[in-house]
Enzyme design. Structure first.
Site, mmCIF file in Angstrom:
data_model
loop_
_atom_site.group_PDB
_atom_site.id
_atom_site.type_symbol
_atom_site.label_atom_id
_atom_site.label_comp_id
_atom_site.label_asym_id
_atom_site.label_seq_id
_atom_site.Cartn_x
_atom_site.Cartn_y
_atom_site.Cartn_z
ATOM 1 N N ASP A 32 -33.616 18.372 28.899
ATOM 2 C CA ASP A 32 -34.391 17.247 28.355
ATOM 3 C C ASP A 32 -35.111 16.514 29.486
ATOM 4 O O ASP A 32 -35.870 15.572 29.250
ATOM 5 C CB ASP A 32 -33.530 16.310 27.492
ATOM 6 C CG ASP A 32 -32.358 15.707 28.248
ATOM 7 O OD1 ASP A 32 -32.151 16.068 29.423
ATOM 8 O OD2 ASP A 32 -31.639 14.881 27.660
ATOM 9 N N LYS A 81 -26.369 22.190 25.661
ATOM 10 C CA LYS A 81 -25.715 21.379 26.706
ATOM 11 C C LYS A 81 -25.586 19.944 26.207
ATOM 12 O O LYS A 81 -26.497 19.433 25.553
ATOM 13 C CB LYS A 81 -26.507 21.423 28.018
ATOM 14 C CG LYS A 81 -25.891 20.541 29.116
ATOM 15 C CD LYS A 81 -26.429 20.869 30.483
ATOM 16 C CE LYS A 81 -27.752 20.259 30.832
ATOM 17 N NZ LYS A 81 -27.800 18.772 30.758
ATOM 18 N N GLU A 130 -24.067 15.911 27.345
ATOM 19 C CA GLU A 130 -23.611 15.025 28.422
ATOM 20 C C GLU A 130 -22.418 14.194 27.962
ATOM 21 O O GLU A 130 -22.450 13.631 26.861
ATOM 22 C CB GLU A 130 -24.751 14.074 28.818
ATOM 23 C CG GLU A 130 -25.968 14.786 29.377
ATOM 24 C CD GLU A 130 -27.089 13.824 29.783
ATOM 25 O OE1 GLU A 130 -26.898 12.591 29.708
ATOM 26 O OE2 GLU A 130 -28.152 14.324 30.175
ATOM 27 N N GLU A 174 -23.605 16.626 38.123
ATOM 28 C CA GLU A 174 -24.839 16.084 38.707
ATOM 29 C C GLU A 174 -24.529 14.874 39.580
ATOM 30 O O GLU A 174 -23.851 13.934 39.151
ATOM 31 C CB GLU A 174 -25.815 15.699 37.584
ATOM 32 C CG GLU A 174 -27.109 15.082 38.127
ATOM 33 C CD GLU A 174 -28.249 15.003 37.121
ATOM 34 O OE1 GLU A 174 -28.104 15.487 35.989
ATOM 35 O OE2 GLU A 174 -29.293 14.447 37.494
HETATM 36 O O1 KIV Z 1 -32.330 18.034 31.825
HETATM 37 C C1 KIV Z 1 -32.092 18.678 32.867
HETATM 38 O O2 KIV Z 1 -32.962 19.298 33.483
HETATM 39 C C2 KIV Z 1 -30.716 18.672 33.371
HETATM 40 C C3 KIV Z 1 -30.479 19.234 34.733
HETATM 41 C C4 KIV Z 1 -30.974 18.296 35.750
HETATM 42 C C5 KIV Z 1 -29.073 19.593 34.934
HETATM 43 O O3 KIV Z 1 -29.840 18.218 32.697
#
Ligand code: KIV
Length: 284
Positions: free
Chosen positions: A48, A117, A119, A186
């Site tokens: 994102d 993914k 968070e 991160e």
């Molecule tokens: O959105 C993204 O590109 C990410 C990476 C920085 C891990 O979450």
């Protein structure tokens, strides 16, 4: 060159066991995904971060599920063997489990990603568990979580004290326990990233988290300096400066059109000269 087999979650786990570094780069459209696959990357992340580097927002918060589906479709059209993971955007997995499943289903069925993914730590473990039980592979994301940037208050290194470090390890274990196949770390201190990497059976993918993570991820536009100049980031290494190449190429085109040196005869289509003479009374 040997033909590469499609990358799978089992292959990704085996890479950790074999200590083979896992390479991850973001991509957001057909040409970038095509080039990233040609370069031999293992995993494409449709991050994102496209909110920042493609759509011009100042954070990932405004990115929608429609944006993620749209960009994932373009990426998956370009790849054959690279494992594609797509970010679940802001607040698309914090409501009911039904809503979370519906949002992830759009990414998988319309975008054709292989995984999503998410968070967060223990607080999202039930959502991770619901998705993995439904057959959707999940990559976790701990440390600096950009969707919470307004709460965190800036891009700060995470896990600097003992309480934060203990919590991050517990969160990583909760996400692993919920069935995730990998976790992004991160902006985490190298020591903590090494500790977490050692304690987990699933791979860690670092960005600003040092060399001991099982893999590394960087943003396409950072690796290639593509787009407006940005604040240098210590954890980024730039491998090419295509922004400059693009700007110079377009500037040359503008110059040649203005001075009428492009297009030339070689770029056009000419009529039979006798016919031209008859029709227009002159040879071109
Ligand atoms: O959105 C993204 O590109 C990410 C990476 C920085 C891990 O979450």
């Amino acid at each position: 060159m040997a033909v590469r087999r499609p990358i799978t979650t089992s292959k990704i786990l085996k890479m950790k066991q074999d200590r083979e570094p896992i390479t991850v780069v973001t991509a957001y459209d057909y040409p970038s995904a095509y080039l990233v696959e040609q370069a031999g990357v293992d995993i494409i992340l449709v991050g994102d971060s496209l909110g920042n580097v493609v759509l011009g927002y100042d954070s990932t918060v405004p990115v929608t599920i429609d944006d993620m589906v749209y960009h994932t479709r373009a990426v998956t059209r370009a790849v054959t063997t690279t494992f594609v993971v797509t970010d679940m955007p802001f607040l698309t997995y914090h409501g009911s489990i039904d809503e979370t499943l519906r949002n992830a289903a759009r990414i998988m069925q319309e975008g054709l990603a292989k995984a999503v993914k998410m968070e967060g730590g223990a607080e999202i473990a039930p959502a991770v568990q619901a998705l993995t039980s439904a057959g959707i592979p999940v990559m976790g994301h701990l440390g600096l979580t950009p969707q919470s940037i307004h709460q965190i208050g800036g891009f700060k290194v995470q896990g600097k004290n003992s309480a934060q470090a203990q919590k991050m390890l517990a969160d990583a274990k909760a996400i692993e326990q919920a069935g995730a196949f990998a976790i992004v770390l991160e902006l985490v201190t190298e020591e903590l990233a090494a500790w977490i990497t050692d304690q987990l059976t699933i791979p860690t993918i670092g960005i600003g988290a040092g060399p001991t993570c099982d893999g590394q991820v960087l943003v396409y536009h950072d690796v290639l300096q593509y787009g407006p100049p940005s604040q240098p980031k210590r954890f980024v290494k730039t491998y090419a400066n295509i922004g400059e190449i693009v700007k110079n190429g377009i500037a040359e085109y503008v110059k040649e059109v203005k001075e009428r040196s492009f297009p030339t005869e070689a770029h056009g289509f000419q009529m039979d000269q006798e016919l031209a003479q008859k029709l227009y009374g002159s040879e071109n």
